[in-house]
Write a protein that holds these residues in place. Structure first.
Motif, PDB file in Angstrom:
ATOM      1  N   MET A   4       6.421  22.783 -26.565  1.00 34.37           N
ATOM      2  CA  MET A   4       5.748  22.669 -25.263  1.00 34.37           C
ATOM      3  C   MET A   4       4.235  22.532 -25.427  1.00 34.37           C
ATOM      4  O   MET A   4       3.562  21.975 -24.568  1.00 34.37           O
ATOM      5  N   GLY A   5       3.713  23.057 -26.532  1.00 31.65           N
ATOM      6  CA  GLY A   5       2.282  22.928 -26.791  1.00 31.65           C
ATOM      7  C   GLY A   5       1.833  21.481 -26.911  1.00 31.65           C
ATOM      8  O   GLY A   5       0.669  21.157 -26.673  1.00 31.65           O
ATOM      9  N   LEU A  30       1.151  14.612 -24.830  1.00 33.66           N
ATOM     10  CA  LEU A  30       2.210  13.624 -24.572  1.00 33.66           C
ATOM     11  C   LEU A  30       2.079  13.032 -23.171  1.00 33.66           C
ATOM     12  O   LEU A  30       2.313  11.846 -22.965  1.00 33.66           O
ATOM     13  N   GLY A  31       1.719  13.868 -22.229  1.00 37.46           N
ATOM     14  CA  GLY A  31       1.659  13.428 -20.842  1.00 37.46           C
ATOM     15  C   GLY A  31       3.030  13.460 -20.201  1.00 37.46           C
ATOM     16  O   GLY A  31       4.016  13.873 -20.813  1.00 37.46           O
ATOM     17  N   TYR A  79       3.107  19.029 -25.098  1.00 38.59           N
ATOM     18  CA  TYR A  79       3.347  18.312 -23.832  1.00 38.59           C
ATOM     19  C   TYR A  79       2.053  17.741 -23.243  1.00 38.59           C
ATOM     20  O   TYR A  79       2.043  16.637 -22.708  1.00 38.59           O
ATOM     21  N   GLY A  80       0.965  18.521 -23.334  1.00 39.65           N
ATOM     22  CA  GLY A  80      -0.287  18.104 -22.708  1.00 39.65           C
ATOM     23  C   GLY A  80      -0.757  16.757 -23.226  1.00 39.65           C
ATOM     24  O   GLY A  80      -1.126  15.876 -22.449  1.00 39.65           O
TER      25      GLY A  80
END
Lengths: 428, 262
Positions: free
Chosen positions: B103-104, B109-110, B106-107
């Protein structure tokens, strides 16, 4: 049997369509419902499904007949209004979430029933089919309706797979999602739309009263079997399809039977079986674990008795002597004796019962754990010597070899316990 | 005793924050240097978490503003990493340790893009840094409190940021783990990262932080550790409630509107 074959060989194309529809609907609602179950918002689904009833009635009145497009649109709008109202009330009043959900559910459903009764009194000949929205009637779905319901199901699945990562974040850690700049409010909005859609497509087949069960139960049942999201979703979908088809079959065979309640009966059955047989937390598993533990304690007690007798220079004990030590567990002790004998830990001959070499080593370990724990409680936790025995009686069955090593090290390989009894060790 | 720095990595300008119109932070004005391990100290309810959450944009300020790398938060979000309090999530959620750490990524990745091999690689490296490699496939509910905390720190590392904001990362962590994590954070600061940590233990704060912020509804001190960790300032921070300020807070809460809102 004939019915069974007729139904499951799909000779009748209309049955094929209905089953296909139920499958799509089941997958859609199970996926959405599993997220809402994990999000601990199960009641919201229930409120929405009751709240679509006024919309169904409105759609019917506007169309003048049972036109699925009008009904679906009406149901969606009324569900959306309920969802919006519940979040608005939560923000602007101090009412708790459960009272808001309960009020929305009962107010909307009440209005819906009033409207439904009024329509029935109006004498419109088309009204007959409207009742099926309460408890659902999958067989009554026309082929044309199926394209609408099926299409909406497909849309739900598509959006869900696109948003999988985002929904995972929304349920697990929405604060973090916001912190990394994801539009969490927008994501929640999309999810709510999917939730309402999932309810709307189920109303014909399952009915407004029981639709919540199709949302929540598959995920809840599947949660007993897995700890991962993807398998959880797949399993929930499978449970949902299975009970959907079975429920449809029953309402096909018995003409007066509504589909919804039967789907729920099968779903509940699956949930019950999951609860009983789950390999992780099922009651059978817990029962067996407890029984095995109790058996181990009885065996441990028997070996301990033999070891202590040996400490007192008594090589053998008779069964009566051991029974006298544990007067309330005579049957269990006798059973343990048989097991220990077959395992070769205990030897029996005409003079009595004694430990084998391996049995002696195992028994010594139990006594050692008992006395180490007593010493630990006494030395490290300042518990008086006459208060440590009870706890040691339990810990002697539980302590692992790793903890034993830690105790030994911590207490610096002591020779005597607080009662001045020797802590026995194998001499290498 | 508030030390302002030139070219700060983080500037908090006259920040006032309220919850339901009750002010919990009053006119905090501070600037922080880059490449340091910074502690936020203060008693319970002093507004430590609130400060971190407002920096992350999770709570809108009543007045004042925040600049990070001399820019608005939206422009630099991917350069900031956030560790929320461990109790803020449900650890019974069906996920593995790896799932959470990924999840870290994700930012960066968008939206809508699925994490791939590269993201898993980043997550595994982060887990290695916190010594959790052996737990990659473990279900998160089976972890101890300290292990959960390390998973959260690994997730923050996987964000590969320049500024790290950590809310009580040592709550429920044993001494050995606390020291190990502190050393990791010191290493990060040495490589030029800035690490901001909400902390409650003054003793370990003395040992590890280079810069200390002290809060008690208002900013008591912000500066190099040696200058601010004085008996007088500590007493000011921890020495009981600020009676007058609490009364004013109550007064504002009872109004029909928030008079502090600009």
């Amino acid at each position: 049997m004939e019915d069974f074959l007729y139904f499951f060989t799909f000779q009748d194309p209309s049955i094929t369509w209905v089953v296909l529809g139920i499958m799509l609907l089941g997958i859609g609602s199970a996926y959405v419902g599993t997220f809402s179950f994990l999000d601990k918002k199960a009641l919201l689904g229930d409120a929405i499904s009751h709240a679509v009833l006024p919309g169904i009635c409105l759609g019917f009145v506007l169309a003048g007949e049972k036109d699925p497009r009008y009904i679906v649109t009406g149901a969606f709008l009324s569900g959306a209004l309920a969802t919006f109202l519940s979040s608005w009330l939560k923000q602007h009043t101090k009412l708790s979430e459960d009272s808001i959900t309960a009020s929305i559910l009962s107010v909307f459903f009440g209005i819906g029933i009033v409207a439904l009764t009024a329509i029935q009194k109006s004498g419109n000949p088309e009204v007959a089919g409207l009742n099926s929205f309460i408890f659902g009637n999958a067989i009554g779905i026309a082929e044309a309706d199926l394209f609408l319901y099926g299409g909406l199901s497909m849309a739900i699945l598509l959006v869900l797979s696109l948003f999988l990562k985002e929904f995972r974040l929304m349920v697990f850690d929405p604060g973090f999602g916001k912190a990394i700049g994801f539009p969490m409010k927008g994501i929640r909005f999309v999810f709510n739309v999917l939730l309402i859609l999932a309810v709307v497509i189920g109303i014909q087949a399952i009915g407004v009263v029981l639709m919540a069960a199709l949302l929540i139960t598959p995920g809840a049942a599947a949660r007993f079997w897995t700890d991962r999201l993807q398998p959880l979703l797949l399993l929930a979908a499978f449970f949902s399809i299975l009970s959907g088809i079975l429920g449809t079959y029953v309402s096909f065979v018995l003409p007066q039977m509504p589909t919804g309640p039967w789907v729920v009966v099968f779903l509940s059955l699956i949930a019950l079986l999951s609860f009983i047989f789950s390999p992780k937390s099922g009651i059978i598993r817990r029962f067996l674990a407890r029984r095995n533990y109790l058996r181990k304690t009885h065996k441990d007690h028997l070996m301990k008795a033999l070891f202590k007798a040996k400490e007192a220079h008594k090589e053998r004990l008779t069964l009566e002597e051991i029974h006298a030590l544990y007067p309330f567990h005579k049957k269990e002790i006798t059973h343990s004796l048989q097991e220990l004998t077959t395992q070769g830990l205990v030897l029996q001959d005409s003079q009595g019962i004694r430990l084998s070499t391996q049995g002696n080593s195992d028994a010594m370990r139990i006594v050692r754990l008992h006395r180490l724990w007593e010493l630990y409680l006494n030395e490290s936790m300042n518990i008086a010597p006459d208060h440590v025995h009870e706890s040691a009686e339990q810990m002697e069955h539980l302590l692992t070899p790793e903890l034993e090593a830690q105790l030994e090290q911590r207490l610096n390989y002591p020779t005597l316990d607080p009662h001045q009894e020797t802590i026995p060790r194998d001499t290498p | 005793m508030i030390t302002q720095v030139p070219n700060p990595i983080l500037e908090v300008h006259d920040l006032t924050v309220s919850y339901d119109q009750q002010p919990v932070l009053w006119n905090v004005d501070l600037s922080l240097p880059a490449g340091q391990l910074i502690g936020i100290l203060g008693p319970n309810g002093a507004g430590k978490s609130t400060l971190i959450k407002s920096i992350m944009g999770l709570i809108p300020p009543t007045s004042g503003y925040i600049k990070i790398f001399n820019k608005a938060l939206q422009e630099v979000r991917t350069r900031i990493s956030y560790v929320p309090q461990r109790e803020s999530v449900d650890w019974n959620f069906p996920a593995s340790v790896l799932d959470v750490v990924v999840m870290g990524t994700y930012g960066k990745l968008g939206l809508f893009r699925r994490p791939g091999k590269k993201e898993v690689q980043i997550a595994q490296e982060a887990l290695e840094q916190v010594g959790m490699t052996a737990f990659v496939t473990r279900q998160i509910s089976e972890l101890s409190g300290g292990q959960q905390q390390r998973v959260f720190i690994a997730r923050a590392l996987a964000q590969q940021a320049d500024l790290y904001l950590m809310d009580e990362p040592f709550a429920g962590v044993d001494m050995a783990t606390e020291t190990a994590i502190f050393q990791l954070l010191q290493d990060m600061a040495r490589t030029g990262k800035t690490v901001l940590v909400v902390h409650h233990d003054i003793h370990s704060a003395m040992n590890f932080f280079e810069w200390v912020i002290m809060l008690n509804l208002h900013l008591v001190a912000s500066g190099p550790k040696d200058q601010v960790m004085t008996e007088e300032l500590l007493r000011k921070t921890y020495g009981g409630k600020l009676n007058l300020l609490t009364q004013v807070t109550d007064l504002i809460r009872k109004q029909d509107f928030n008079p502090l809102k600009s």
